[in-house]
Write a protein that holds these residues in place. Structure first.
Motif, PDB file in Angstrom:
ATOM      1  N   SER A 104       0.818  -1.222   0.000  1.00  0.00           N
ATOM      2  CA  SER A 104       0.000   0.000   0.000  1.00  0.00           C
ATOM      3  C   SER A 104       0.851   1.271   0.000  1.00  0.00           C
ATOM      4  CB  SER A 104      -0.920   0.013   1.231  1.00  0.00           C
ATOM      5  OG  SER A 104      -0.176   0.253   2.423  1.00  0.00           O
ATOM      6  N   ILE A 105       2.159   1.133   0.194  1.00  0.00           N
ATOM      7  CA  ILE A 105       3.041   2.304   0.203  1.00  0.00           C
ATOM      8  C   ILE A 105       3.295   2.742  -1.237  1.00  0.00           C
ATOM      9  CG2 ILE A 105       5.314   3.171   0.867  1.00  0.00           C
ATOM     10  CD1 ILE A 105       5.339   1.024   3.058  1.00  0.00           C
ATOM     11  N   PRO A 106       3.144   4.030  -1.547  1.00  0.00           N
ATOM     12  CA  PRO A 106       3.334   4.514  -2.924  1.00  0.00           C
ATOM     13  C   PRO A 106       4.711   4.158  -3.475  1.00  0.00           C
ATOM     14  CG  PRO A 106       2.363   6.235  -1.546  1.00  0.00           C
ATOM     15  CD  PRO A 106       2.764   5.115  -0.628  1.00  0.00           C
ATOM     16  N   SER A 107       4.739   3.792  -4.747  1.00  0.00           N
ATOM     17  CA  SER A 107       6.001   3.472  -5.405  1.00  0.00           C
ATOM     18  C   SER A 107       6.717   4.761  -5.801  1.00  0.00           C
ATOM     19  CB  SER A 107       5.729   2.632  -6.656  1.00  0.00           C
ATOM     20  OG  SER A 107       4.978   3.405  -7.593  1.00  0.00           O
ATOM     21  N   LEU A 108       7.921   4.604  -6.355  1.00  0.00           N
ATOM     22  CA  LEU A 108       8.688   5.768  -6.786  1.00  0.00           C
ATOM     23  C   LEU A 108       7.880   6.652  -7.724  1.00  0.00           C
ATOM     24  CD1 LEU A 108      12.385   5.814  -7.927  1.00  0.00           C
ATOM     25  CD2 LEU A 108      10.647   6.864  -9.352  1.00  0.00           C
TER      26      LEU A 108
END
Length: 377
Positions: A104-108
């Motif tokens: 769920s953590i945003p990618s680059l």
């Protein structure tokens, strides 16, 4: 129907790897990627590509080379999506809830535009303020911001933010104006004002920018992985009495107390004693076994019985192989005593951390600009 073959360079490119990265993975997993020899070249078919795709998927889930090799040797190469998911679920360094949180953590690429939006007022921002601003912009939770991979000192969010900043700086959309302080450039402002198609295309290009620090880190991890593998092999070849000495020396170096190897006879199945205090009022008993096979619950129960005979409450069972889930579940349920299980790979890592059986080969110093040097008249 004839098979199509490609060389190592083309195979690496198909997987999105550099030739050097591809060569390392292909060499490490050669036994699962039998090549066709054409002249002096090694050629690989679609089956090799599928195996490497699986390897890449597991690597992206933070499985190390050594761990993937262990899994392939024990389980074979997974042949379907269901088998891959089963391996990830059973062997993952994160539990299901933790993995869902990581996903769920945003990618680059998802961080690029929010990062530029936070900087859009053209003021300078220190890195920590940028992290805070983007976290608030995306309404990220405390759990998303605090989770890290096992053995990592840096949170996943911080790591991805650093990679995003590097990509933007490399392409000229932001600049470092003082130590760890960044400011949006005219090009960065123009990118924000571009249409969605152009923004999307540029983000795709930014994803390809490689942070040399990450490359160094990956290579350091690869070197460490190789040292772990070699240490495990050396431990398996060591005489059983030498292994006992190594284990006691390690635990002593870790600060648990003064250690000694027990006598060869009548040791009750206990190979070492760590005295946590000088009078020996509280002892940790150790068993060290140079085994190839996985250690199961019966062996651990036997060790537990040996502790009972000494009225001991603390024990460490160390093996050069690994432990079954049954053995791990057994020690978790113990209430009257505490038993720690240490497998071969963990033992090797602890030896590296405490400089047992290893020495420093080379130190590398990475320097950065000292902005304060250029201040003043």
């Amino acid at each position: 129907m004839s098979r199509s073959y490609v060389n190592q360079s083309t195979l690496s490119s198909k997987l999105g790897w550099s030739e050097a990265t591809g060569r390392k993975w292909i060499t490490e997993f050669q036994e699962f990627l039998p090549p066709k020899i054409v002249g002096k070249s090694k050629m690989y078919d679609d089956n090799a590509y599928k195996v490497l795709v699986t390897i890449k998927q597991l690597s992206e889930k933070k499985f190390t080379r050594g761990r993937i090799l262990e899994i392939f040797k024990e389980e074979g190469v997974p042949q379907s999506v269901d088998e891959i998911e089963k391996i990830i679920k059973e062997y993952s360094v994160l539990d299901e809830e933790g993995q869902a949180l990581v996903d769920s953590i945003p990618s680059l690429k998802d961080l690029i535009i929010p990062l530029l939006n936070v900087m859009s007022d053209k003021k300078p921002f220190i890195a920590s303020m940028l992290n805070k601003g983007v976290a608030e912009y995306l309404s990220l939770t405390e759990n998303q911001l605090s989770i890290s991979y096992p053995d990592s000192k840096e949170t996943i969010f911080t790591s991805r933010m650093r990679a995003s900043r590097f990509s933007l700086q490399k392409q000229g959309y932001i600049e470092e104006v003082s130590t760890h302080t960044y400011q949006i450039t005219t090009e960065g402002t123009e990118l924000l004002n571009n249409n969605n198609v152009n923004i999307h295309e540029e983000i795709e290009e930014l994803e390809k920018v490689i942070d040399p620090i990450e490359v160094i880190q990956e290579n350091v991890e690869e070197i460490e992985e190789e040292v772990v593998n070699r240490l495990v092999n050396e431990l398996k070849k060591a005489h059983w009495r030498r292994l006992e000495t190594i284990v006691v020396e390690l635990l002593t170096a870790m600060g648990y107390g003064d250690g000694q190897v027990t006598q060869r006879i009548n040791d009750g199945g206990l190979d070492g004693i760590i005295k946590e205090d000088k009078l020996g009022l509280d002892n940790i008993y150790v068993q060290a076994k140079r085994w190839e096979n996985t250690v199961g619950r019966p062996e651990v129960m036997s060790f537990s019985g040996a502790l009972d005979a000494k009225a001991a409450r603390k024990g460490i069972f160390i093996t050069t192989s690994s432990f079954t889930k049954g053995a791990e579940e057994y020690v978790e349920r113990l209430e009257s005593k505490k038993i720690i299980l240490i497998g071969g790979r963990k033992l090797a890592k602890l030896m590296i951390e405490n400089d047992i059986g290893v020495s420093v080969k080379k130190k590398i110093v990475i320097k950065e600009i000292d902005f304060s040097y250029f201040e003043g008249e």
